[in-house]
Design an enzyme around this catalytic site. Structure first.
Site, short mmCIF file in Angstrom:
data_model
loop_
_atom_site.label_atom_id
_atom_site.label_comp_id
_atom_site.label_asym_id
_atom_site.label_seq_id
_atom_site.Cartn_x
_atom_site.Cartn_y
_atom_site.Cartn_z
N HIS A 34 48.49 -54.65 -90.41
CA HIS A 34 48.54 -55.33 -89.72
C HIS A 34 47.47 -56.26 -89.20
O HIS A 34 46.43 -55.27 -90.41
CB HIS A 34 49.12 -54.45 -88.40
N GLY A 36 44.89 -55.22 -87.93
CA GLY A 36 43.20 -54.40 -88.14
C GLY A 36 43.05 -54.36 -89.29
O GLY A 36 42.26 -54.32 -89.68
N HIS A 37 44.31 -53.75 -90.19
CA HIS A 37 43.55 -54.54 -91.92
C HIS A 37 43.14 -55.26 -91.64
O HIS A 37 41.50 -55.03 -92.99
CB HIS A 37 44.74 -53.10 -92.75
N ARG A 189 51.93 -47.13 -86.94
CA ARG A 189 53.09 -46.12 -86.70
C ARG A 189 53.82 -47.12 -84.51
O ARG A 189 54.52 -46.54 -84.39
CB ARG A 189 52.47 -44.68 -86.02
#
Ligand code: PAF
Length: 285
Positions: A34, A36-37, A189
Site C-alpha cells: 500500500h 505506506g510501503h 490488514r
C-alpha cells in the site's frame, strides 16, 4: 525493475552495484503493498542509488492461530507498484530459499527487553521471527541503509537494537506512518475490515491524539491511559494494550522528555496497531 528470487542472484546484483560505488537501500516487506510501503521505497531513493525491496511472507513471525495462511499474496500488483515507485530490484524469495533446512531447530535472533511486552504480550515469538528474518535479509542484501515504517514502532526498536548489538554496519531509517483520509494508519490488514469496521477503526487515531493532548497538558500518564482505555472500550474495541514508554521503548522516568503511546486493539477478528509520539511539556506526574 528486475525480479530476483535467489540469495546468490541478489548478492551478485548488489556486488555489481557496489563495484560502481553505489549505495544500496533495502525496504523489507511482506507484500500486499500500500501507499505506506511505496513511501518507504520513494524515501529509500533519497538515501541510496540502488533501491531493493523484498517481499517475503515470513512464517516464523506468525503465531499458530494467526493469519499466515490467509495473509494476502499479491505479487503481480506489488511488482507493478514497486516498478512505478522507482524500485530497482525486487527480491522475492521462496520459503525454501530462505529456510532450506525447514523451521525446526532454526537459528533464531532474540533481541532482549525491547522484544518483551506490548505486542509480544499476545504474540510471544513474533519479534524473534522478525529479527531472525530481517537478519537473513540483511545478510542476503547487505544494504547500507534499510527503511521501516513507524507504525510498527516496536519492530523498529527491535531492529535498531539488533543492528547496534550485532555491529551490523547498516543505517536504520524510521519513516512516519502513512494514513488514509480518515486518519487510519495504512496496513495490509485493513483489507480484512468491513466498511463499518473501517469507520470505527478511524477512531483509534482520534483517541491517541486525545491521550497525547491529555499527557502533554497534565503530565499524568497513568490517568490519561486509564481514561484512554475506558474510551476505547466504550468505542467498541477489544483492547490488547494501551501503554506508554519513552521513545526508546524503555520505561518512562523523571528524566524522560518524549514518550510514545502505543495501542493494539481487536476489531472483530482483525488486530490493529498504532502509536503517537508526545513531547512532554511538564515533568511526568
Ligand atoms: O513489517 C513487515 O512487513 C515485516 O515484519 C518485515 C519487517 C518485512 C519482516 O518480515
Amino acid at each position: 525493475m528486475q525480479l530476483i528470487t535467489t540469495i546468490s542472484d541478489i548478492r551478485e546484483q548488489v556486488a555489481k552495484a557496489r563495484q560502481q560505488h553505489q549505495r544500496i537501500a533495502l525496504v523489507p516487506t511482506m507484500g500486499n503493498l500500500h501507499e505506506g510501503h511505496l513511501t518507504l521505497v520513494r524515501e529509500a531513493r533519497r538515501h541510496a542509488d540502488v533501491v531493493v525491496a523484498s517481499i517475503f511472507v515470513n512464517p516464523t513471525q506468525f503465531g499458530p492461530n494467526e493469519d499466515y495462511d490467509r495473509y494476502p499474496r499479491t505479487l503481480e500488483s506489488d511488482r507493478q507498484q514497486l516498478a512505478d515507485s522507482g524500485c530497482d530490484l525486487l527480491f522475492a524469495p521462496s520459503a525454501q530459499e530462505i529456510y532450506p533446512n525447514g523451521l525446526e531447530n532454526l537459528t533464531r535472533v532474540h533481541v532482549p527487553a525491547v522484544s518483551e511486552g506490548l505486542c509480544a504480550g499476545s504474540r510471544p515469538s513474533h519479534f524473534d521471527g522478525v529479527a531472525s528474518v530481517v537478519s537473513i535479509l540483511f545478510h542476503s542484501v547487505w544494504p547500507d541503509v534499510a527503511l521501516f515504517g513507524k507504525k510498527d514502532y516496536q519492530q523498529l526498536g527491535v531492529i535498531r537494537k539488533m543492528v547496534r548489538d550485532l555491529h551490523m554496519p547498516i543505517e536504520i531509517v524510521g519513516v512516519d506512518t502513512v494514513r488514509d483520509n480518515s486518519g487510519l494508519a495504512l496496513s495490509s490488514r485493513n483489507g480484512y475490515l468491513s466498511s463499518e469496521e473501517h469507520q470505527q477503526a478511524a477512531l483509534i487515531r482520534q483517541r491517541l491524539s486525545d491521550i497525547a493532548l491529555n499527557i502533554r497538558d497534565s503530565g499524568d500518564i497513568e490517568r490519561a491511559l486509564t481514561e484512554g482505555r475506558q474510551q476505547l472500550e466504550r468505542d467498541g474495541f477489544t483492547l490488547d494494550y494501551l501503554e506508554c514508554r519513552d521513545i526508546h521503548l524503555t520505561p518512562v522516568t523523571s528524566e524522560t522528555q518524549a514518550v510514545v503511546v502505543l495501542v493494539a486493539v481487536w476489531l472483530g477478528t482483525t488486530r490493529l496497531i498504532d502509536n503517537i509520539e508526545v513531547t512532554l511539556n511538564t515533568a511526568v506526574a
